[in-house]
Design a protein around this motif. Structure first.
Motif, short mmCIF file in Angstrom:
data_model
loop_
_atom_site.label_atom_id
_atom_site.label_comp_id
_atom_site.label_asym_id
_atom_site.label_seq_id
_atom_site.Cartn_x
_atom_site.Cartn_y
_atom_site.Cartn_z
N ALA A 8 39.77 53.94 35.86
CA ALA A 8 39.02 52.97 35.14
C ALA A 8 37.72 53.46 35.30
CB ALA A 8 39.02 51.60 35.94
N ILE A 9 37.12 54.03 36.57
CA ILE A 9 35.62 54.42 36.60
C ILE A 9 35.65 55.55 35.88
CG2 ILE A 9 34.21 55.66 38.35
CD1 ILE A 9 35.32 53.66 40.40
N LEU A 10 36.32 56.56 35.59
CA LEU A 10 36.23 57.82 34.89
C LEU A 10 36.31 57.50 33.37
CD1 LEU A 10 38.72 60.24 36.43
CD2 LEU A 10 36.21 60.00 36.60
N LEU A 11 37.03 56.28 32.74
CA LEU A 11 37.27 56.04 31.51
C LEU A 11 35.85 55.18 31.29
CD1 LEU A 11 40.78 54.64 31.53
CD2 LEU A 11 39.88 56.10 29.92
N GLU A 12 35.46 54.50 32.12
CA GLU A 12 34.05 53.98 32.07
C GLU A 12 33.04 54.66 31.75
OE1 GLU A 12 31.65 49.75 33.91
OE2 GLU A 12 33.08 50.95 35.04
N ALA A 13 32.86 55.76 32.34
CA ALA A 13 31.88 56.74 32.58
C ALA A 13 31.89 57.54 31.26
CB ALA A 13 31.42 57.44 33.75
N GLY A 14 33.02 57.55 30.53
CA GLY A 14 33.08 58.53 29.56
C GLY A 14 33.52 59.90 30.35
N SER A 15 33.83 60.11 31.55
CA SER A 15 34.37 61.30 32.13
C SER A 15 35.48 61.69 31.49
CB SER A 15 33.99 61.15 33.71
OG SER A 15 32.70 60.89 33.79
N GLU A 59 37.29 61.04 28.75
CA GLU A 59 37.49 61.56 27.61
C GLU A 59 36.75 63.05 27.59
OE1 GLU A 59 37.20 58.35 24.57
OE2 GLU A 59 36.53 57.37 26.33
N ARG A 60 35.71 62.97 28.02
CA ARG A 60 35.13 64.62 28.21
C ARG A 60 36.03 65.56 28.78
NH1 ARG A 60 30.49 61.45 29.48
NH2 ARG A 60 30.79 61.86 31.66
N HIS A 61 36.91 65.10 29.80
CA HIS A 61 37.90 66.01 30.29
C HIS A 61 38.97 66.15 29.44
CE1 HIS A 61 40.57 67.72 33.30
NE2 HIS A 61 41.45 66.80 33.00
N VAL A 62 39.36 64.99 28.82
CA VAL A 62 40.46 65.62 27.65
C VAL A 62 40.14 66.26 26.71
CG1 VAL A 62 41.72 64.35 25.78
CG2 VAL A 62 41.53 63.45 28.03
N ARG A 63 38.78 66.42 26.05
CA ARG A 63 38.56 67.02 24.97
C ARG A 63 38.38 68.87 25.78
NH1 ARG A 63 35.00 62.75 23.84
NH2 ARG A 63 33.25 63.45 25.16
N LYS A 64 37.73 68.88 26.91
CA LYS A 64 37.94 70.26 27.43
C LYS A 64 39.15 70.71 27.58
CE LYS A 64 36.56 72.54 31.95
NZ LYS A 64 35.96 72.29 33.24
N MET A 65 40.25 69.88 27.93
CA MET A 65 41.83 70.45 28.13
C MET A 65 42.24 70.56 26.87
SD MET A 65 42.47 70.49 31.18
CE MET A 65 40.58 71.22 31.33
#
Length: 492
Positions: free
Chosen positions: A364-371, A373-379
């Motif tokens: 939830a924290i990663l989703l809230e910070a946008g981290s 989705e950035r990780h998904v785009r990188k992957m």
């Protein structure tokens, strides 16, 4: 100096498991009187334990008379160990009372446990992702923050999942997949496998008709078979399920589909077939379980909105973070129609109370910070590069001798070998493994209509582009030395 108690205990436990397994195989006749057991060195290497551990198991078998052994020679099964002679205290694993019908069906299924495998130079196992891709620093920070947030309460949670995670998933699914749903329709589960199990428990009675794709994700098929379903396999082509072949005359309760990236063939179900599938579901009274197991990965196609977005009354949507973060986290989610919210929540509570709380809060924290989705785009970028490297290498090595399908999405491809019959798959896989290459056949994923030619499901998310190129070249060398496959003198 003696070993610490913990290490000694683990070694003793491993030795006993090996002893019990060997004794059971001897009692069942796998090893007949006069047969040699594997050497302690070979067995230790195969099981990933010390030779001392295996020797301890052998010593116990010798002391009980099941085998004889002399220094420097093999361990030989004795006449005492004929099948059916286990009795008394040695029958501790025999069933005194019958199993449930569910357990009997379960034991008949070809289910294998995930085990530590012998390291291979190039392993194309589908479903694996690269450990180096995991966002270790981000996850550690999120877990620390989650622990600090929850330091005053580490008690049982709501079975449907963390309120914070469900709220964040609601926004993520709208942004990333175009899904509109209410927070209370989301149920967090321990991976997509539990989602499928809950669907079977809630919706399927013994003898109920269930529609599966042909070929199909093996564990989905196992779940439905264990539930006692009457399974009907409906064929797929390179665009997914052949909806026109669905049975219309008798009631079906459930259809399991992978429309965003058919597993394993990789087809993306066209909108016209999606519409027809929904019409069929209403006509026979069935729910559709939509498994969007790797929906984040799209390369050459514009994503079609999920089935759930077209119909929120008949479709149950299944998602997971196993392909974006790690299958080890055991985090997935269901989106269920409103009438099913309470029954799925209760079923989840009986299954395991709730999924791990701290991991839910960290996500939830990663989703809230946008981290996240950035990780998904990188992957997505990394796996697009891997995909291109594998396709280029396979094309260079094999040319027109292969057909590659399922390349527009996901984390694997299927390769059909025109010059090799399906009957040769086992020999091919054995030869490749001897060369340090892990390859996996597509034929076990078919229920009835087995393919005529050999096919492999090749995963690429756990290897680097360079490893994929070198692995494909080494695989080619193995296959070109394989008798049924004629050498291509003009390859490369």
């Amino acid at each position: 100096m003696g070993q610490p108690d913990g290490r000694r205990s683990r070694r003793t436990g491993a030795a006993r498991r090996i002893y019990l397994d060997l004794r059971e195989q001897i009692g069942a006749g796998v090893y007949a009187p006069g047969d040699r057991l594997p050497s302690s060195r070979a067995l230790a290497e195969e099981l990933g334990v010390s030779r001392t551990t295996v020797t301890a198991a052998f010593d116990q078998l010798v002391s009980e008379g099941y085998v004889t052994s002399r220094q420097g020679s093999a361990s030989i099964v004795t006449d005492m160990a004929r099948p059916g002679t286990l009795h008394g205290r040695h029958a501790e694993h025999r069933l005194e009372w019958p199993l449930s019908d569910y357990a009997v069906r379960l034991m008949e299924l070809p289910i294998r446990y995930a085990e530590r495998r012998k390291a291979l130079e190039f392993d194309f196992r589908y479903g694996d992702i690269a450990a180096a891709d995991f966002p270790t620093l981000l996850w550690r920070r999120a877990m620390n923050a989650a622990l600090l947030r929850r330091r005053d309460s580490l008690s049982y949670e709501h079975p449907a999942g963390s309120a914070a995670l469900r709220q964040q998933l609601q926004g993520y699914l709208w942004r990333g997949r175009g899904i509109r749903c209410d927070v209370d329709q989301i149920i967090v589960v321990s991976g997509s496998q539990q989602a499928l199990d809950l669907c079977a428990r809630v919706l399927v009675n013994i003898g109920d008709r269930v529609i599966l794709e042909e070929p199909c994700y093996a564990m989905a098929r196992n779940v439905m078979a264990a539930a006692g379903a009457d399974i009907v396999a409906v064929s797929c082509d390179n665009s997914g399920l052949l909806v026109g072949e669905l049975p219309h005359r008798e009631k079906s309760v459930l259809a399991f589909v992978t429309p965003s990236h058919q597993f394993p063939l990789g087809g993306v179900l066209p909108q016209s077939r999606r519409d027809a599938l929904l019409q069929w579901a209403y006509s026979v009274g069935a729910y559709i379980v939509e498994d969007d197991y790797d929906g984040e990965y799209r390369y050459d196609v514009k994503p079609i909105p999920p089935l759930f977005q077209s119909d929120r009354e008949r479709v149950i949507y299944v998602g997971t973070v196993s392909k974006t973060l790690s299958p080890a986290l055991r985090l997935g989610y269901l989106i269920v129609p409103r009438p099913l919210i309470d029954v799925f929540t209760r079923c989840k509570q009986l299954a395991d109370r709730h999924s791990p709380s701290l991991e839910q809060e960290a996500l939830a924290i990663l989703l809230e910070a946008g981290s996240y989705e950035r990780h998904v785009r990188k992957m997505r970028r990394s796996n697009a590069e891997r995909r291109a490297a594998l396709i280029a290498a396979l094309t260079s090595c094999f040319g027109e001798k292969i057909d590659i399908v399922g390349t527009s999405a996901g984390l694997h491809v299927v390769v059909w070998f025109r010059g090799i019959g399906a009957r040769h798959e086992a020999r091919l896989i054995e030869a490749a493994r001897a060369a340090g290459i892990g390859i996996y056949p597509v034929s076990p994923l078919y229920l009835a209509r087995k393919p005529d030619v050999a096919g492999l499901v090749l995963g690429y998310a756990a290897l680097t582009p360079d490893e994929l190129r070198r692995g494909a070249e080494k695989l080619a060398s193995t296959i070109y030395s394989f008798a049924p496959f004629p050498r291509n003198e003009n390859r490369g």
